[in-house]
Design a protein around this motif. Structure first.
Motif, PDB file in Angstrom:
ATOM      1  N   VAL A 603       0.840  -1.195   0.000  1.00 39.91           N
ATOM      2  CA  VAL A 603       0.000   0.000   0.000  1.00 39.91           C
ATOM      3  C   VAL A 603       0.873   1.241   0.000  1.00 39.91           C
ATOM      4  N   TYR A 605       1.013   5.802  -0.918  1.00 43.66           N
ATOM      5  CA  TYR A 605       0.300   7.054  -0.704  1.00 43.66           C
ATOM      6  C   TYR A 605      -0.944   7.128  -1.581  1.00 43.66           C
ATOM      7  N   ASP A 607      -3.466   5.130  -1.769  1.00 43.95           N
ATOM      8  CA  ASP A 607      -4.127   3.864  -2.073  1.00 43.95           C
ATOM      9  C   ASP A 607      -5.319   3.640  -1.131  1.00 43.95           C
ATOM     10  N   ARG A 621      -9.341   4.838   2.929  1.00 46.45           N
ATOM     11  CA  ARG A 621      -8.147   5.461   2.362  1.00 46.45           C
ATOM     12  C   ARG A 621      -6.961   5.222   3.292  1.00 46.45           C
ATOM     13  N   ARG A 675      -4.463  -4.354   0.104  1.00 46.97           N
ATOM     14  CA  ARG A 675      -4.623  -3.259  -0.851  1.00 46.97           C
ATOM     15  C   ARG A 675      -5.866  -3.517  -1.692  1.00 46.97           C
ATOM     16  N   GLU A 677      -7.659  -3.354  -4.942  1.00 46.89           N
ATOM     17  CA  GLU A 677      -7.206  -3.273  -6.332  1.00 46.89           C
ATOM     18  C   GLU A 677      -8.258  -2.551  -7.169  1.00 46.89           C
ATOM     19  N   PHE A 681      -9.684   5.496 -10.006  1.00 48.91           N
ATOM     20  CA  PHE A 681      -9.967   6.390  -8.890  1.00 48.91           C
ATOM     21  C   PHE A 681     -10.578   7.663  -9.448  1.00 48.91           C
ATOM     22  N   THR A 764      -4.675   5.587 -11.282  1.00 48.93           N
ATOM     23  CA  THR A 764      -3.993   5.714  -9.991  1.00 48.93           C
ATOM     24  C   THR A 764      -4.687   6.813  -9.187  1.00 48.93           C
ATOM     25  N   PRO A 765      -4.434   6.911  -7.877  1.00 46.58           N
ATOM     26  CA  PRO A 765      -5.092   7.959  -7.076  1.00 46.58           C
ATOM     27  C   PRO A 765      -4.952   9.329  -7.711  1.00 46.58           C
TER      28      PRO A 765
END
Length: 858
Positions: A603, A605, A607, A621, A675, A677, A681, A764-765
């Motif tokens: 995990v 930042y 995620d 989060r 995590r 998946e 995001f 990704t975030p």
């Protein structure tokens, strides 16, 4: 504008507030609890008092109706259940957010007229173990000390209490005292390093439920080093020998602390005559909570450090009127005025005073048992008042199913939608803070007046009035014919006088001739501390030291969950969720975890983490920080189905309780985490309310509308209808920028020239200037400009809010540091951050140190 003296509706500190109908909110400089200070939640009260989302009319099966129809249905359903199945087939579940007058009439109706003790309260979830510990030690539920002891002490020990976030004004009183007297010492006993730890001289990372071992070890040390007060023990305490002998059999290493840490703490405690031990949910919310309380009290009794200035054990309560509820017998195992259901003389006195047809003869169902009885079909009619157990109870999913299983459910609330209200047959609209009159009692036994300063919505009624209306329709009109809250309070005071011969602590005679309208904050009895010279409430007048043993540690194969509260939120956010600045600090349900644990599960930042227990699962989060203890995950309990798709933390918690107090072990549980998946995001902002849909969604209020964080395991086939749906924007012109190679999607919606919604998605975030994006909503901004997600050189982006009191963002703080502010105080001088309640000061220190603040910068 005339300002009304009232009291804050949040924690048990009981801060005085000056409030105006124009939205003015100030701390009351004359109130002895806060002397004008307010925390971030209190400061933002004006943002929570509008009628948005309010329940404004009675509803039967979701349809608006008139009061008579709704009340007739409630009265008939309860009467039928009592007739057909007996008084124990009905139950009330009430709240520490009720005023004392509300609490009083609810208990009078259930215990003295229905004849059952099946009335419990959400205060069972936060301080029942303290009540039980007090009664075992003192003979009554008596709080010995007062707030001034915090300033008088030379050593303050904070046990299981993140005071900086949960009771910020008391934290600031201690901080001010420490500044004035630098020799004052503070010890913080907590598995986590919290905002409170920054004030401490010593931080002890105790193991979960290691408190009994810690304080048993202290008691043994006090005995071995001849630090006992034998004169006090001989005159005023029983059970000392047994308690000390059993404590000596405890291995203090069961606390999880090193020998060096234990030795330092024990020597400091023993060598400092004026010690206050402040404790809260980390002590109470445990299967050994009552034993923890008594282990702490034992040390104070053994040294005579109780009832004197700067001395004593001090339970700080989590709700505004948890103490008032305790005083009127608000829980299932209590009678009013700290009297006992099991005592026939006490029962006769209360029944005689009420002139009631019956009285309960045994304790009723405590919270966990009550909802298990609902699940088993034993409860035929249930009335839930001013609380949200479908979220706040442990094993929350099972509790929601239990409520749904009850044939008839009434819910009194101020909000039209809550997770619990959605399960009801009848919704009854109550008045809220600012609209109702009554009294509350804070953690130091100080009774203050809550006064109305807003007009009540036309069909809303005070809780005491709704309860009395139902009682009258059930045939007890004369006993519930009060015309005002003042009349209820007067009867409560008169009951105190009628039961005074029992020699209990609760003496309200100072209020007998008081002017209710002008009642000033008053501590019973007469600003007095208890027990400096004995005078305990056991029959022999002596206290009891209770022999306790540490719980047997149960090995956990996964991680240990630690639940708690956020700095800027309150319970299930029905109020604080309305204030944009309170949601801007930490806007999502999160899992605070140690970097080593995050690395082990891959995990990083930003995620998301899927957390699972035997009872449920959530998605949170990740907030990665060395403030967490390795092997433990902290998560706040505030998010409900109204704000998050998968964030109800208490559905992970097992319904284990303390066997003495019946308080659930809400603070801890065994979990596994991995995590999550996500295929994508997203972040969206809109002028319209958003729906928490999909695998992950977290919705919060903003100054321009609403914002939401989203994620899921499969990207939509067509972003246009998907985004219109989740952003509640069915109409308007849409502009879409989609990069098929990178997977980046950016969408803007306009009504004419007005920007109504923005949405950003990524594999990704999502990283963008969220505060800037939110500020564009509702403005005339082109799609091209808005889809950049960041402002130009001429735009000052304050960043995520760090100081909610003063609405100061992280980028503003960083600019001040770049311009030469090199201390927290200097940052405050430039930006005002940290100058009100001070709860953000640890984060300001972290920024000064150059540390990244997950979930804050972007």
């Amino acid at each position: 504008m005339t300002l009304t003296k009232t009291v804050c509706p949040y924690c048990g500190v009981g801060c005085g507030v000056l409030a105006g109908a124009d939205g003015t909110i100030k701390g009351d400089p004359d109130h002895p609890a806060n002397f004008g200070r307010l925390c971030s939640k209190g400061t933002a009260l004006s943002e929570t008092i509008d009628l948005e989302g309010r329940l404004l009319a009675p509803k039967v099966h979701g349809v608006d109706t008139d009061w008579d129809t709704a009340l007739d249905l409630v009265a008939s359903k309860f009467s039928e259940a009592i007739r057909d199945h007996g008084p124990d087939s009905v139950a009330f579940y009430v709240s520490g957010q009720l005023l004392t007058e509300d609490y009083y009439v609810a208990n009078k109706l259930m215990k003295g007229f229905i004849g059952s003790a099946n009335i419990d309260t959400n205060s069972r979830l936060c301080m029942a173990s303290s009540v039980a510990g007090h009664k075992r030690a003192f003979g009554s539920d008596t709080v010995p000390g007062i707030y001034e002891d915090l300033e008088d002490a030379d050593l303050i020990v904070l046990v299981g209490s993140n005071l900086a976030w949960c009771h910020p004004v008391l934290h600031q009183r201690i901080a001010a005292a420490k500044t004035a007297r630098p020799d004052m010492k503070v010890v913080n006993i907590d598995p986590r390093r919290t905002a409170t730890t920054d004030l401490a001289d010593v931080h002890l990372r105790v193991a979960p439920d290691g408190d009994v071992a810690l304080f048993n070890g202290l008691l043994t040390y006090l005995a071995e080093t001849k630090n006992l007060d034998h004169a006090y023990l001989d005159a005023h305490v029983a059970g000392a020998r047994e308690a000390i002998e059993l404590a000596a059999q405890t291995d203090p290493s069961q606390s999880g602390l090193s020998p060096e840490g234990l030795a330092q703490f024990y020597a400091l405690w023993a060598g400092t005559p004026k010690v206050v031990t402040v404790y809260s949910q980390g002590v109470n919310q445990s299967t050994s909570g009552t034993d923890k309380v008594n282990a702490i009290i034992n040390c104070h009794l053994a040294t005579g450090r109780i009832g004197k200035a700067g001395c004593g054990p001090f339970s700080v309560t989590g709700q505004p009127n948890a103490m008032g509820g305790r005083e009127v017998g608000g829980m299932a195992n209590m009678l009013a005025n700290h009297l006992d259901i099991e005592n026939a003389g006490h029962r006769d006195a209360v029944q005689g005073f009420w002139a009631s047809p019956t009285i309960c003869t045994s304790a009723g169902l405590k919270a966990i048992d009550l909802f298990q009885a609902c699940a088993a079909g034993k409860i035929k009619a249930l009335w839930i008042i001013s609380t949200n157990p479908a979220v706040s109870m442990p094993d929350a999913k099972a509790v929601a199913a239990a409520i749904a299983n009850v044939p008839f459910v009434a819910v009194s609330d101020i909000m039209a939608r809550t997770d619990t209200g959605d399960l009801s047959d009848v919704l009854l609209p109550a008045t809220g803070w600012g609209e109702k009159d009554g009294t509350v009692t804070n953690s130091e036994r100080r009774i203050s007046r809550q006064r109305a300063f807003l007009p009540r919505p036309e069909m809303a009624r005070p809780d005491w009035k709704i309860i009395c209306d139902v009682a009258q329709k059930m045939g007890w009109g004369d006993a519930f014919s009060y015309r005002s809250a003042a009349e209820v309070f007067a009867e409560y005071v008169a009951l105190s006088a009628a039961t005074r011969d029992f020699g209990r602590d609760l003496d309200l005679s100072i209020f007998a001739d008081a002017d209710y309208a002008d009642l000033i904050p008053t501590q019973w009895p007469n600003n007095k501390r208890f027990f400096a010279n004995g005078g305990f409430f056991h029959p022999d007048g002596k206290a009891r030291m209770i022999a306790v043993t540490p719980p047997v540690a149960v090995p956990s194969e996964g991680l240990t969950l630690n639940t708690g509260r956020n700095r800027d939120q309150w319970h299930t956010m029905t109020r604080t969720g309305k204030a944009p600045r309170l949601g801007a600090h930490l806007a999502e349900p999160y899992a605070e975890m140690h970097p080593d644990d995050a690395t082990a599960m891959g995990v990083g930042y930003g995620d998301l983490v899927a957390v699972k227990s035997l009872h449920g699962d959530v998605i949170l989060r990740a907030l990665i920080t060395d403030r967490a203890t390795k092997g433990q995950v902290f998560a706040p309990m505030h998010w409900t189905g109204q704000q998050a798709a998968s964030g109800k933390i208490n559905q992970l918690i097992t319904s284990n309780v303390d066997p003495i107090s019946g308080q659930p072990a809400l603070k801890t549980g065994s979990i596994v985490a991995r995590r999550f998946e996500a295929a994508w995001f997203g972040f969206g902002a809109s002028v319209s309310p958003l729906a928490p849909t999909g695998r992950y969604a977290a919705i919060s209020r903003t100054a321009t509308g609403w914002q939401g964080e989203f994620a899921d395991t499969k990207a939509p086939d067509d972003w246009d209808p998907f985004v219109r749906d989740i952003l509640a924007a069915p109409s308007g012109d849409i502009s879409v920028l989609e990069d098929l190679k990178s997977g980046l999607v950016r969408i803007a919606l306009h009504e004419g020239k007005r920007l109504t919604a923005l949405f950003f998605a990524s594999p990704t975030p999502v990283r963008l200037a969220r505060s800037y994006v939110v500020s564009l909503i509702g403005t005339e901004t082109s799609a091209l400009s808005s889809l950049a997600g960041r402002g130009g050189a001429d735009h000052v982006d304050a960043g995520a809010i760090i100081c909610a009191c003063m609405n100061v963002g992280v980028n503003t703080v960083r600019s001040a540091i770049a311009d030469g502010a090199r201390t927290v105080d200097a940052i405050g001088e430039v930006t005002c951050a940290g100058t009100n309640c001070g709860s953000c000061k640890p984060e300001l220190s972290a920024i000064l140190a150059g540390l990244q603040l997950p979930m804050a910068a972007e």
